[in-house]
Write a protein that holds these residues in place. Structure first.
Motif, short mmCIF file in Angstrom:
data_model
loop_
_atom_site.label_atom_id
_atom_site.label_comp_id
_atom_site.label_asym_id
_atom_site.label_seq_id
_atom_site.Cartn_x
_atom_site.Cartn_y
_atom_site.Cartn_z
N ILE A 276 -8.68 10.38 -1.24
CA ILE A 276 -8.46 8.98 -1.54
C ILE A 276 -8.75 8.16 -0.30
N LYS A 277 -9.72 7.29 -0.38
CA LYS A 277 -10.07 6.41 0.74
C LYS A 277 -9.53 5.02 0.41
N PHE A 278 -8.82 4.43 1.38
CA PHE A 278 -8.25 3.11 1.12
C PHE A 278 -8.20 2.31 2.41
N THR B 186 0.83 -1.20 0.00
CA THR B 186 0.00 0.00 0.00
C THR B 186 0.86 1.26 0.00
N SER C 16 -9.38 1.56 7.71
CA SER C 16 -9.67 2.51 6.64
C SER C 16 -8.98 3.83 6.91
N GLU D 175 -8.81 1.64 -4.37
CA GLU D 175 -9.05 2.90 -3.67
C GLU D 175 -10.18 3.65 -4.35
N ASN D 176 -10.83 4.48 -3.56
CA ASN D 176 -11.83 5.40 -4.09
C ASN D 176 -11.19 6.77 -4.17
N ALA E 268 -4.50 3.67 -8.13
CA ALA E 268 -5.69 3.69 -7.29
C ALA E 268 -6.54 2.45 -7.56
N LEU F 110 0.88 4.48 -2.80
CA LEU F 110 0.40 5.74 -2.23
C LEU F 110 1.46 6.83 -2.33
#
Length: 120
Positions: free
Chosen positions: A113-115, A3, A61, A99-100, A94, A7
Protein backbone atom coordinates in the motif's frame (compact mmCIF):
# COMPACT_ATOMS: atom_id res chain seq x y z
CA UNK A 1 -5.29 10.98 12.45
CA UNK A 2 -6.98 11.15 9.04
CA UNK A 3 -4.39 8.70 7.72
CA UNK A 4 -3.43 6.72 10.84
CA UNK A 5 -6.90 5.45 11.78
CA UNK A 6 -7.84 4.06 8.35
CA UNK A 7 -4.37 2.53 7.99
CA UNK A 8 -4.74 0.88 11.39
CA UNK A 9 -8.05 -0.64 10.32
CA UNK A 10 -6.53 -1.82 7.02
CA UNK A 11 -3.59 -3.43 8.85
CA UNK A 12 -5.98 -5.09 11.31
CA UNK A 13 -8.13 -6.55 8.49
CA UNK A 14 -5.15 -7.90 6.55
CA UNK A 15 -3.56 -9.31 9.73
CA UNK A 16 -6.86 -10.95 10.74
CA UNK A 17 -7.23 -12.52 7.28
CA UNK A 18 -3.71 -13.92 7.52
CA UNK A 19 -4.47 -15.46 10.91
CA UNK A 20 -7.74 -16.98 9.65
CA UNK A 21 -6.77 -18.25 6.22
CA UNK A 22 -3.01 -18.32 5.57
CA UNK A 23 -2.03 -21.23 7.79
CA UNK A 24 -4.87 -23.79 7.75
CA UNK A 25 -2.76 -26.93 8.27
CA UNK A 26 0.14 -25.39 10.15
CA UNK A 27 0.52 -24.19 13.69
CA UNK A 28 3.17 -21.67 12.76
CA UNK A 29 3.82 -19.10 10.09
CA UNK A 30 5.15 -15.62 9.67
CA UNK A 31 3.27 -12.35 9.25
CA UNK A 32 5.30 -9.22 8.56
CA UNK A 33 4.26 -5.59 8.78
CA UNK A 34 6.69 -3.07 7.34
CA UNK A 35 6.42 0.70 6.89
CA UNK A 36 9.07 2.68 5.02
CA UNK A 37 9.31 6.24 3.89
CA UNK A 38 10.23 6.68 0.25
CA UNK A 39 13.44 8.47 -0.58
CA UNK A 40 12.71 12.16 -1.11
CA UNK A 41 14.50 14.89 -3.06
CA UNK A 42 18.12 14.08 -2.31
CA UNK A 43 17.54 13.13 1.34
CA UNK A 44 18.24 9.57 2.41
CA UNK A 45 15.53 7.53 4.10
CA UNK A 46 15.26 8.00 7.86
CA UNK A 47 17.73 10.89 7.99
CA UNK A 48 15.63 12.53 10.68
CA UNK A 49 18.24 14.97 12.00
CA UNK A 50 18.56 16.63 8.60
CA UNK A 51 14.76 16.82 8.25
CA UNK A 52 14.35 18.20 11.78
CA UNK A 53 16.75 21.05 11.03
CA UNK A 54 15.07 21.86 7.70
CA UNK A 55 11.52 21.56 8.99
CA UNK A 56 9.13 19.12 7.30
CA UNK A 57 6.65 20.62 4.89
CA UNK A 58 4.47 19.02 2.23
CA UNK A 59 3.46 15.42 1.70
CA UNK A 60 5.64 12.40 2.33
CA UNK A 61 5.21 9.10 0.54
CA UNK A 62 5.18 5.88 2.50
CA UNK A 63 4.97 2.22 1.57
CA UNK A 64 3.20 -0.18 3.92
CA UNK A 65 3.71 -3.89 3.31
CA UNK A 66 1.75 -6.60 5.13
CA UNK A 67 2.73 -10.12 4.12
CA UNK A 68 2.54 -13.73 5.25
CA UNK A 69 4.21 -16.96 4.16
CA UNK A 70 0.97 -18.92 4.15
CA UNK A 71 -0.92 -20.77 1.43
CA UNK A 72 -1.58 -17.60 -0.58
CA UNK A 73 -4.62 -16.31 -2.40
CA UNK A 74 -5.56 -18.20 -5.58
CA UNK A 75 -4.82 -16.49 -8.92
CA UNK A 76 -8.53 -16.67 -9.75
CA UNK A 77 -9.41 -14.52 -6.72
CA UNK A 78 -10.22 -10.91 -7.70
CA UNK A 79 -9.68 -8.45 -4.85
CA UNK A 80 -11.81 -5.80 -6.56
CA UNK A 81 -14.83 -8.10 -6.91
CA UNK A 82 -14.66 -9.81 -3.53
CA UNK A 83 -17.86 -9.79 -1.46
CA UNK A 84 -15.95 -10.32 1.80
CA UNK A 85 -16.79 -7.56 4.29
CA UNK A 86 -13.17 -7.27 5.44
CA UNK A 87 -11.82 -6.95 1.89
CA UNK A 88 -14.55 -4.45 0.99
CA UNK A 89 -13.50 -2.42 4.03
CA UNK A 90 -9.86 -2.49 2.88
CA UNK A 91 -10.87 -1.28 -0.59
CA UNK A 92 -13.16 1.49 0.71
CA UNK A 93 -10.59 2.82 3.18
CA UNK A 94 -7.82 2.67 0.59
CA UNK A 95 -9.99 4.60 -1.90
CA UNK A 96 -10.84 7.14 0.80
CA UNK A 97 -7.13 7.81 1.33
CA UNK A 98 -6.28 7.71 -2.41
CA UNK A 99 -3.94 4.84 -1.70
CA UNK A 100 -2.58 2.43 -4.25
CA UNK A 101 -3.05 -1.19 -3.16
CA UNK A 102 -1.20 -4.01 -4.89
CA UNK A 103 -1.55 -7.70 -4.13
CA UNK A 104 1.33 -10.13 -4.68
CA UNK A 105 0.74 -13.86 -4.49
CA UNK A 106 4.32 -15.19 -4.43
CA UNK A 107 5.28 -17.34 -1.42
CA UNK A 108 2.13 -16.43 0.48
CA UNK A 109 0.20 -13.19 0.27
CA UNK A 110 1.60 -9.66 0.27
CA UNK A 111 -0.35 -6.40 0.27
CA UNK A 112 1.63 -3.33 -0.75
CA UNK A 113 0.00 0.00 0.00
CA UNK A 114 1.54 3.27 -1.13
CA UNK A 115 0.14 6.43 0.42
CA UNK A 116 0.95 10.07 1.08
CA UNK A 117 0.75 11.71 4.49
CA UNK A 118 0.72 15.46 4.87
CA UNK A 119 1.93 17.52 7.81
CA UNK A 120 0.04 17.26 11.08
Amino acid sequence: MDTAVPLGIIINEIFSNSLKYAFPDRKSGEIRIRLVREKERGLERNNWSKRKNQGFKGNASFILTVSDNGVGIPETFDLEKSESLGLKLIRVLADQLDENVRLNRNNGTEYIIKFAAGPA
